[in-house]
Motif scaffolding. Structure first.
Motif, short mmCIF file in Angstrom:
data_model
loop_
_atom_site.label_atom_id
_atom_site.label_comp_id
_atom_site.label_asym_id
_atom_site.label_seq_id
_atom_site.Cartn_x
_atom_site.Cartn_y
_atom_site.Cartn_z
N GLU A 79 54.14 50.16 69.92
CA GLU A 79 54.08 49.14 70.97
C GLU A 79 55.48 48.66 71.35
OE1 GLU A 79 51.64 48.32 72.75
OE2 GLU A 79 52.04 46.35 73.62
N ILE A 80 56.42 48.73 70.41
CA ILE A 80 57.80 48.34 70.74
C ILE A 80 58.34 49.25 71.84
CG2 ILE A 80 60.17 48.37 69.86
CD1 ILE A 80 59.04 47.26 67.23
N PHE A 81 58.09 50.55 71.72
CA PHE A 81 58.53 51.47 72.78
C PHE A 81 57.88 51.09 74.11
CE2 PHE A 81 59.98 54.08 69.31
CZ PHE A 81 61.09 54.71 69.85
N THR A 82 56.56 50.88 74.05
CA THR A 82 55.83 50.56 75.27
C THR A 82 56.38 49.31 75.92
OG1 THR A 82 53.88 51.46 74.18
CG2 THR A 82 53.51 50.24 76.21
N GLU A 83 56.55 48.26 75.12
CA GLU A 83 56.95 46.97 75.68
C GLU A 83 58.43 46.98 76.09
OE1 GLU A 83 55.70 43.45 73.70
OE2 GLU A 83 53.64 44.14 73.45
N ARG A 84 59.25 47.69 75.33
CA ARG A 84 60.66 47.77 75.69
C ARG A 84 60.83 48.40 77.07
NH1 ARG A 84 65.34 47.14 72.51
NH2 ARG A 84 65.04 45.24 71.33
N SER A 85 59.87 49.24 77.46
CA SER A 85 59.98 49.87 78.78
C SER A 85 59.33 49.00 79.86
CB SER A 85 59.34 51.25 78.77
OG SER A 85 57.94 51.15 78.87
N GLY A 86 58.86 47.83 79.47
CA GLY A 86 58.33 46.90 80.47
C GLY A 86 56.83 46.97 80.66
N VAL A 87 56.14 47.74 79.80
CA VAL A 87 54.68 47.82 79.93
C VAL A 87 54.08 47.15 78.71
CG1 VAL A 87 52.70 49.37 80.09
CG2 VAL A 87 54.87 50.01 81.13
N ILE A 88 53.08 46.30 78.91
CA ILE A 88 52.41 45.72 77.75
C ILE A 88 51.02 46.33 77.62
CG2 ILE A 88 51.65 43.66 79.06
CD1 ILE A 88 52.05 42.15 76.32
N GLY A 107 44.80 46.04 65.70
CA GLY A 107 45.49 46.29 66.96
C GLY A 107 46.07 45.00 67.53
N PHE A 108 45.35 43.92 67.33
CA PHE A 108 45.83 42.64 67.85
C PHE A 108 46.93 42.08 66.95
CE2 PHE A 108 41.48 43.08 69.42
CZ PHE A 108 41.74 43.03 70.77
N ILE A 109 46.77 42.29 65.65
CA ILE A 109 47.81 41.82 64.74
C ILE A 109 49.12 42.56 65.04
CG2 ILE A 109 48.52 41.66 62.32
CD1 ILE A 109 45.47 41.43 61.69
N ALA A 110 49.00 43.86 65.34
CA ALA A 110 50.20 44.65 65.66
C ALA A 110 50.91 44.07 66.89
CB ALA A 110 49.83 46.10 65.89
N LEU A 111 50.13 43.62 67.85
CA LEU A 111 50.73 42.98 69.04
C LEU A 111 51.57 41.78 68.63
CD1 LEU A 111 47.91 42.84 71.73
CD2 LEU A 111 50.11 43.96 71.94
N ALA A 112 51.02 40.98 67.72
CA ALA A 112 51.75 39.82 67.24
C ALA A 112 52.97 40.25 66.44
CB ALA A 112 50.84 38.95 66.38
N VAL A 113 52.81 41.30 65.66
CA VAL A 113 53.91 41.80 64.84
C VAL A 113 55.11 42.17 65.71
CG1 VAL A 113 54.61 43.83 63.50
CG2 VAL A 113 52.58 42.52 62.82
N VAL A 114 54.83 42.75 66.87
CA VAL A 114 55.92 43.13 67.78
C VAL A 114 56.72 41.89 68.19
CG1 VAL A 114 56.44 44.05 70.07
CG2 VAL A 114 54.72 45.16 68.64
N VAL A 115 56.00 40.82 68.49
CA VAL A 115 56.69 39.60 68.90
C VAL A 115 57.44 39.00 67.71
CG1 VAL A 115 56.39 37.33 69.92
CG2 VAL A 115 54.91 39.21 70.63
N PHE A 116 56.76 38.95 66.55
CA PHE A 116 57.41 38.40 65.36
C PHE A 116 58.65 39.20 65.02
CE2 PHE A 116 53.09 36.80 63.61
CZ PHE A 116 53.08 35.85 64.60
N GLY A 117 58.57 40.49 65.20
CA GLY A 117 59.70 41.36 64.87
C GLY A 117 60.73 41.41 65.99
N ARG A 118 60.55 40.60 66.97
CA ARG A 118 61.47 40.51 68.11
C ARG A 118 61.80 41.87 68.70
NH1 ARG A 118 62.38 35.31 68.47
NH2 ARG A 118 62.32 34.10 66.57
N TRP A 119 60.78 42.66 68.91
CA TRP A 119 60.90 43.96 69.59
C TRP A 119 61.89 44.89 68.92
CZ3 TRP A 119 59.82 39.37 71.94
CH2 TRP A 119 58.66 39.31 72.70
N GLY A 126 65.87 32.10 66.90
CA GLY A 126 66.84 33.08 67.36
C GLY A 126 66.58 33.36 68.81
N ARG A 127 67.42 34.21 69.37
CA ARG A 127 67.23 34.46 70.79
C ARG A 127 65.97 35.30 70.99
NH1 ARG A 127 69.42 39.60 71.48
NH2 ARG A 127 70.22 40.32 69.48
N GLY A 128 65.27 35.02 72.03
CA GLY A 128 64.10 35.82 72.35
C GLY A 128 64.58 37.16 72.86
N ALA A 129 63.87 38.21 72.51
CA ALA A 129 64.31 39.53 72.93
C ALA A 129 63.28 40.16 73.86
CB ALA A 129 64.53 40.41 71.71
N GLU A 130 62.45 39.31 74.40
CA GLU A 130 61.37 39.85 75.22
C GLU A 130 61.94 40.57 76.44
OE1 GLU A 130 58.05 37.26 76.06
OE2 GLU A 130 57.85 38.17 78.04
#
Lengths: 312, 358
Positions: free
Chosen positions: A31-40, A234-246, A298-302
């Motif tokens: 999901e980090i790859f997906t979101e880093r490219s601007g798709v959620i 699958g939903f926890i992983a979504l949260a993990v991405v945010v917690f892990g700051r992408w 810390g700084r948001g990396a969204e």
């Protein structure tokens, strides 16, 4: 309580931690790859189920774990391409498409599983899973041996996956393109990057890893598919991405943190003389992750363009 | 480029769909799996539309199922019973699959009752209120509700199973061999809690040192968590583990295999899950229980003065199935203890729920 007992409890909790964190690591890294490219893609739960089922079905019919994993990968690629088709090409609302994937994943896997396995012989239901591989010498190290060196292949693979993902994102041209597309697609497009292609690739990587995370559940941890086997991961992983700051390392940390508290709460329940209501213990992993998130300022990396379809 | 991608995706999609199709047709449809279309049609008109010249004394039974009747689980238990009623009692059967809207429940109950059905079963606690409401208008029809303790002197009867008794018997087996058991529950609701109490009491009845390590998952699907929970218990010293968590429980058998301890199967003969480590399973034949009730209703011997509890007093409904192929087969001595416990439970001498306040 004496020290030896505590050490042995800690050892089994930590061994369980890595096993419980593995499906989250796969799915979150994707999901980090997906979101880093601007798709959620919030359809991770559905894609995990699809991966879990396809891996399981192929393995149960062919007795080959390799073919099973391959088919899970294939199902992930197909899911990823479909998701991209709707969100990148057709530019549909990404949240809606993701929700649809969750529903389709739940319904389709349940339907196919029942069609294939209902009423049939039960001997086919249980798979021979990935065996745990004891790494010679290292697995005999006291304490750490059982935690780190007696796991199965799919658990070990996370050790490769995380640095690899981190390397790709930070050190390769492709990683740069992905981030550029996710931050400012217009600028990326102007400088000659094919936004559509990058988003297709990133989303497909994401879906494939989610499918692998699901396949881990049905082929490497449990030895069978059950309907709804992902149970919210699958939903926890979504949260993990945010917690892990992408960041892949951050996602791994968040997954392990979640895993350690999950293993801990099961262990606390199982301990004799436990008087804490289990509902409270079950909140622990979520509570701990939340506290860490809040305390790690810390700084948001969204990614700036997250969730926005790109119209050239 | 865009067009090309679209085309490729469409081709992939078609390939996926066509890949699914042969699999679906190959499926073992001989499982009396009623066609989906039939079920859909039934949703609208649960009436026995094809019933030829309704004979007055045909015994008619209707079923309200909360989901697909071929789900290999809860819904199928009732459907299997319905099919047996047709085969053994010559009953005219009909079923309807319903969603979650109580207004549909009421309509379905009314449809059956108004057509003179002798017996209508709502398969789940959620049907209780609708049954009670409709039943008052149709005193000639008997309404049954699964997972319910309801009985108020009317023609609505709750049916429940004594999982405390079943787990008591498993406790007797485990306590005869070991000092510590593990019990993995799904969600802490009354029937699951009762199983836990039964498992503890059963073990204690044969072994004063018996204790049980308990964990609840908070869901019915997380087979991985069930496995980890069982592994924790085994680490705590449990030598007999048993689940009561629907399909998630299968992870418990897997943990028993990995750590080579004993497992006890729940709800059916689970031997295939762990052929060497499951020494015994408790089998609940709910469908048989329903047929027994239907037979009484048909023959007019149905007492109908209380709610119905299906337990070990019906040896064809709830019983222990031993695995003769296990690494260690349960000895005759222990089987005698189990038989004695069944006698005690039936006579009321033994209370599987002793010491538990609801």
């Amino acid at each position: 309580m004496d020290i030896l007992l505590l050490v042995s409890i800690a050892q089994s909790i930590l061994a369980a931690t890595w096993r419980m964190a593995t499906p989250l690591i796969y799915t979150a890294i994707g999901e980090i790859f997906t979101e880093r490219s601007g798709v959620i893609n919030i359809g991770l739960e559905g894609i995990m189920l699809i991966g879990a089922l396809s891996g399981y079905v192929v393995t149960s019919y062919t007795d080959s774990l390799f073919l099973g994993i391959s088919s899970a990968v294939l199902s992930g690629i197909i899911s990823g391409l479909l998701f991209s088709l709707f969100t990148v090409t057709i530019k549909a609302n990404q949240i809606v498409v993701g929700a649809a994937f969750n529903m389709i994943g739940t319904g389709l896997t349940g339907f196919i599983y029942r069609t294939l396995y209902s009423g049939g012989s039960t001997d086919k239901l249980v798979l021979d899973t990935f065996p745990s591989i004891k790494i010679p010498l290292l697995s005999d190290i006291p304490f750490f041996g059982e935690i780190l060196f007696q796991q199965n292949l799919m658990v070990y693979a996370t050790v490769v996956l995380v640095p690899l993902a981190a390397f790709i994102l930070s050190k390769t041209a492709f990683g740069l393109y992905v981030k550029a597309v996710g931050e400012h697609p217009k600028a990326a497009d102007t400088s000659g990057i094919n936004v559509t292609l990058i988003r297709y690739i990133s989303t497909t990587i994401g879906a494939t890893l989610a499918a692998l995370g699901g396949a881990y559940l049905s082929m490497a941890h449990a030895n069978q598919f059950v309907e709804g086997i992902a149970t919210g991961r699958g939903f926890i992983a979504l949260a993990v991405v945010v917690f892990g700051r992408w960041s892949p390392w951050g996602a791994m940390g968040a997954s392990l943190l979640f895993g350690v508290f999950y293993a801990l709460q099961l262990r606390l329940q199982a301990m004799s003389g436990n008087v804490i209501p289990y509902q409270f213990l079950q909140v622990l992993p979520y509570l701990a992750t939340l506290i860490v998130l809040v305390s790690l300022k810390g700084r948001g990396a969204e990614p700036k363009a997250l969730g926005k379809p790109y119209k050239a | 480029m865009k067009r090309l991608l679209t085309l490729t995706t469409v081709i992939l999609l078609v390939a996926m769909v066509s890949a699914c199709t042969p699999a679906a047709t190959e499926a073992p449809t001989d499982v009396e799996a009623p066609a989906a279309t039939e079920a859909l049609a039934a949703t609208e008109v649960p009436a026995a539309t094809e019933a030829p010249a309704a004979e007055e004394d045909t015994f008619k039974v209707g079923l309200l199922s909360p989901g697909p009747v071929n789900d290999q689980g809860w819904n199928q238990t009732a459907y299997d019973g319905l099919v047996l009623m047709e085969q053994e009692l010559g009953a005219e059967i009909s079923y309807v699959e319903l969603g979650e809207s109580p207004s549909d429940f009421e309509k379905a109950f009314r449809d059956y009752a108004s057509q003179g059905y002798d017996m209508v079963l709502g398969h789940g606690f959620q049907f209780q209120d609708s049954a009670v409401k409709v039943a008052a208008e149709y005193p000639d029809t008997k309404f049954f509700v699964s997972s319910s303790y309801y009985y108020e002197g009317t023609n609505v009867y709750g049916i429940n199973t004594r999982s405390d008794q079943a787990y008591y018997l498993l406790g007797v087996i485990a306590g005869s061999y070991g000092d510590k058991g593990g019990y993995v529950g799904g969600v802490e609701i009354p029937p699951i809690k009762e199983g836990e109490v039964g498992f503890i009491n059963g073990g204690l009845s044969v072994n004063p040192n018996w204790s049980v390590s308990v964990a609840y998952l908070g869901n019915w699907t997380d087979v991985a968590a069930a496995k980890e929970a069982a592994l924790s218990m085994i680490d705590e010293g449990a030598t007999f583990v048993t689940p009561n968590a629907n399909i998630a429980g299968n992870g418990v058998y897997q943990a028993a295999v990995e750590k080579d301890v004993w497992a006890l199967g729940s709800f059916g003969d689970q031997t295939a899950q762990a052929p060497e480590n499951i020494v015994a399973s408790y089998v609940l034949n709910y469908g048989r229980g329903l047929v027994n009730i239907a037979r009484e209703v048909k023959e007019g011997t149905f007492q109908g003065d209380s709610n119905i509890l299906l337990g070990v007093e019906s040896p064809d409904v709830m019983y222990i199935s031993y695995n003769e192929g296990a690494k260690e087969v349960v000895s005759q001595e222990v089987r005698d203890k189990v038989a004695a416990a069944i006698e005690g439970l039936v006579s009321g001498e033994i209370d599987a729920m002793a010491g538990y306040e609801q």
